[in-house]
Design a protein around this motif. Sequence first.
Motif, short mmCIF file in Angstrom:
data_model
loop_
_atom_site.label_atom_id
_atom_site.label_comp_id
_atom_site.label_asym_id
_atom_site.label_seq_id
_atom_site.Cartn_x
_atom_site.Cartn_y
_atom_site.Cartn_z
N ARG A 47 -2.04 8.81 -2.81
CA ARG A 47 -1.27 7.67 -3.31
C ARG A 47 -2.15 6.76 -4.18
O ARG A 47 -3.29 6.49 -3.84
CB ARG A 47 -0.70 6.88 -2.13
CG ARG A 47 0.37 5.90 -2.51
CD ARG A 47 1.00 5.26 -1.31
NE ARG A 47 1.87 6.18 -0.60
CZ ARG A 47 1.74 6.50 0.67
NH1 ARG A 47 0.77 5.99 1.39
NH2 ARG A 47 2.57 7.33 1.24
N ARG A 48 -1.61 6.32 -5.35
CA ARG A 48 -2.26 5.44 -6.33
C ARG A 48 -3.51 6.06 -6.97
O ARG A 48 -4.40 5.35 -7.41
CB ARG A 48 -2.61 4.08 -5.69
CG ARG A 48 -1.39 3.24 -5.40
CD ARG A 48 -1.76 1.88 -4.85
NE ARG A 48 -2.37 1.94 -3.54
CZ ARG A 48 -1.71 2.08 -2.39
NH1 ARG A 48 -0.42 2.17 -2.39
NH2 ARG A 48 -2.36 2.10 -1.25
N LYS A 49 -3.56 7.37 -7.04
CA LYS A 49 -4.68 8.05 -7.69
C LYS A 49 -4.22 8.64 -9.03
O LYS A 49 -3.04 8.96 -9.20
CB LYS A 49 -5.19 9.18 -6.80
CG LYS A 49 -5.77 8.72 -5.47
CD LYS A 49 -7.21 9.09 -5.40
CE LYS A 49 -7.92 8.79 -4.11
NZ LYS A 49 -7.40 7.84 -3.20
N VAL A 58 2.27 6.41 -8.77
CA VAL A 58 2.60 5.03 -8.40
C VAL A 58 3.26 4.95 -7.03
O VAL A 58 3.16 3.93 -6.35
CB VAL A 58 3.50 4.36 -9.47
CG1 VAL A 58 2.74 4.18 -10.76
CG2 VAL A 58 4.76 5.15 -9.69
N SER A 59 3.92 6.01 -6.62
CA SER A 59 4.59 6.01 -5.33
C SER A 59 4.67 7.44 -4.82
O SER A 59 4.93 8.37 -5.59
CB SER A 59 5.99 5.41 -5.47
OG SER A 59 6.68 5.51 -4.26
N ARG A 66 -0.65 5.37 -16.94
CA ARG A 66 -1.65 4.42 -16.47
C ARG A 66 -1.55 3.16 -17.30
O ARG A 66 -1.40 3.20 -18.52
CB ARG A 66 -3.03 5.04 -16.62
CG ARG A 66 -4.15 4.20 -16.08
CD ARG A 66 -5.49 4.90 -16.25
NE ARG A 66 -5.45 6.21 -15.61
CZ ARG A 66 -6.00 7.28 -16.12
NH1 ARG A 66 -6.60 7.25 -17.27
NH2 ARG A 66 -5.93 8.44 -15.49
#
Length: 123
Positions: A35-37, A82-83, A120
Amino acid sequence: MPTKSTDTETREVRAVAKYVRVSAGKARLVIDLIRRKPVPEALDILRFCERAAAVDVEKVLRSAVANAENNNGMRADDLVIVSAYVDQGPTLKRIRPRAKGSASRILKRMSHITVVVAPRKEA
């Protein structure tokens, strides 16, 4: 003065795999790793993750990236997760015979895996 359109920065692309034969709890352990990578880093993490659910999560992530590239013209290297979440699906109930004519229940759990990617944000 009109502002510059930022459609590609706010656009999110998703992919969902439903009725995956892995319990939601086991899949959440893998989802929490990515997550969030950024997408390339997440793919590396999934490739070397030893959990069986990593194969299914990687498949969903690759599908989300393909949706972004083919339907929205985005580049895979610029995407970030993002999710990502896992919902519990239906449960198959099976019976296992036990001693003295009784039976135990076996619960074969399923899950729905969702991954959302977006470009991004440049600072």
